[in-house]
Design a protein around this motif. Sequence first.
Motif, PDB file in Angstrom:
ATOM      1  N   HIS A 171      31.250  26.715  28.828  1.00 13.53           N
ATOM      2  CA  HIS A 171      30.876  26.902  29.892  1.00 13.53           C
ATOM      3  C   HIS A 171      31.066  25.453  30.666  1.00 13.53           C
ATOM      4  O   HIS A 171      31.369  25.628  31.921  1.00 13.53           O
ATOM      5  N   LYS A 363      39.618  28.488  30.629  1.00 11.93           N
ATOM      6  CA  LYS A 363      39.459  29.360  31.873  1.00 11.93           C
ATOM      7  C   LYS A 363      39.214  30.652  31.513  1.00 11.93           C
ATOM      8  O   LYS A 363      38.438  31.396  31.991  1.00 11.93           O
ATOM      9  N   GLY A 364      40.504  31.180  30.666  1.00 12.17           N
ATOM     10  CA  GLY A 364      40.755  32.624  30.752  1.00 12.17           C
ATOM     11  C   GLY A 364      39.594  32.956  29.536  1.00 12.17           C
ATOM     12  O   GLY A 364      39.032  34.120  29.584  1.00 12.17           O
ATOM     13  N   ASN A 366      36.266  31.728  29.320  1.00 14.57           N
ATOM     14  CA  ASN A 366      35.154  31.895  30.080  1.00 14.57           C
ATOM     15  C   ASN A 366      35.130  32.977  30.797  1.00 14.57           C
ATOM     16  O   ASN A 366      34.016  33.827  31.027  1.00 14.57           O
ATOM     17  N   LYS A 367      36.317  33.565  31.472  1.00 11.97           N
ATOM     18  CA  LYS A 367      36.260  34.636  32.171  1.00 11.97           C
ATOM     19  C   LYS A 367      36.040  35.903  31.692  1.00 11.97           C
ATOM     20  O   LYS A 367      35.449  36.812  31.755  1.00 11.97           O
ATOM     21  N   GLU A 368      36.736  36.007  30.323  1.00 18.94           N
ATOM     22  CA  GLU A 368      36.794  37.144  29.450  1.00 18.94           C
ATOM     23  C   GLU A 368      35.175  37.302  28.735  1.00 18.94           C
ATOM     24  O   GLU A 368      34.493  38.134  28.718  1.00 18.94           O
ATOM     25  N   GLN A 371      33.200  38.792  31.546  1.00 16.07           N
ATOM     26  CA  GLN A 371      33.689  40.173  31.711  1.00 16.07           C
ATOM     27  C   GLN A 371      32.795  41.127  30.766  1.00 16.07           C
ATOM     28  O   GLN A 371      32.719  42.128  31.004  1.00 16.07           O
ATOM     29  N   GLU A 376      32.822  38.940  36.901  1.00 16.57           N
ATOM     30  CA  GLU A 376      34.047  38.236  37.275  1.00 16.57           C
ATOM     31  C   GLU A 376      35.166  39.389  36.930  1.00 16.57           C
ATOM     32  O   GLU A 376      36.265  39.163  36.334  1.00 16.57           O
ATOM     33  N   THR A 377      34.708  40.477  37.429  1.00 17.46           N
ATOM     34  CA  THR A 377      35.750  41.752  37.587  1.00 17.46           C
ATOM     35  C   THR A 377      36.182  42.099  38.947  1.00 17.46           C
ATOM     36  O   THR A 377      35.494  42.195  39.903  1.00 17.46           O
ATOM     37  N   ASP A 378      37.474  42.076  38.874  1.00 19.11           N
ATOM     38  CA  ASP A 378      38.132  42.295  40.300  1.00 19.11           C
ATOM     39  C   ASP A 378      37.597  43.670  40.950  1.00 19.11           C
ATOM     40  O   ASP A 378      37.485  44.844  40.181  1.00 19.11           O
TER      41      ASP A 378
END
Length: 396
Positions: A171, A363-364, A366-368, A371, A376-378
Amino acid sequence: MIIQPKTRGFICTTAHPDGCAAQVQKQIDYVKDKPPVKGPKNVLVIGASTGYGLASRIVSAFGAGANTIGVYFDKPAEGARTASAGWYNSAAFEKAASEAELKSYSIVGDAFSDDIKSRTIELIRSELGKIDLIVYSVASPRRTHPKSGEVFSSVIKPLGETYINKTVNFHTGDVTQATIEPASEDELRQTIAVMGGEDWQMWIDQLEQADVLTDGATTIAYSYIGPEITHAVYRDGTIGAAKNDLEATAHRLADQLGATGGRAFVSVNKALVTQSSAAIPVVPLYISALYKVMKDSGLHENCIEQMYRLFSERLYSEDGTPVDDKGLIRIDDLEMKPEIQAEVAKRWAELTTENVYELTDLKGYNKEFFQLFGFETDGIDYEADIDPNVEMPNLK
């Protein structure tokens, strides 16, 4: 209600139904765009709501056109509390499967219990007749033994010696030293009881005794080996001991099912962002470095890509199922390429808080992680007022 992520350590305590549904649909779309899998027709997935279990169910249904039963332990929304991500994932899967005119059913409860096994057997009898693939993908920190009633709790610890290595707060990006004391003999025993092969064996025994397996039925469970960096806390630690037990169980099951032409495998999969891997010190930092190297090399695979390749090129390959000298399916082959591991090791030696975002894909990662819980989903409006209550279709 407006649903935002709330974290406690490596756990997100909220989940977003629309985000989870979008993530499931993305996996379904990936599989539907690939050539069909000449695979199973009636599939039981034990631990079906997230990660490799969910992806296995998606590939079975939308890749092979199989009917599926998913067993999982997830909770619906209650009051101001959202449902678990697995609940939202499974509801989205069930809806999509129904629209595709595939039979699919959900059984929610403790997969370790005799009651859930019995309910599952009755459902197989009434709706599918017999099954030809059993995926065992249970990830739980605790297990109540169905015969003795003893409650086991697993731990993530090394064996023999204290382990010290780098770790990261994914984080904040802070790289620090993790110090983990070795497990006691009882902690080792309990971890094997939770994460080893005993429950997998119990499932196959009861399914076989109930005569709901086809001749030639296949069963598969999932494992991980990884690099030297993680061995002390993973492969050579308590989890690794449990995985050794799981792999020994696969050999026994192969002999048992082989009497009717059946098969049993353990697939060693790639390191991925999962709720389970986020809990293991050192592993999130390793995965972040691995992701950076594999993406730069054009070799990265996510969960659904791994499972599609496993089913299409390994488990149901027309040329037979290739295994290593220990009888393991190695779908981690891209991760373990010597040039990939050499570059990860080089970066690992240099990693600090100051350069972690440069040398890794934190960063990837953290995003996953977010998700996994539908964030953090488009295409999702996270400021919208949304009902957290989502009905589970085909719940048995």
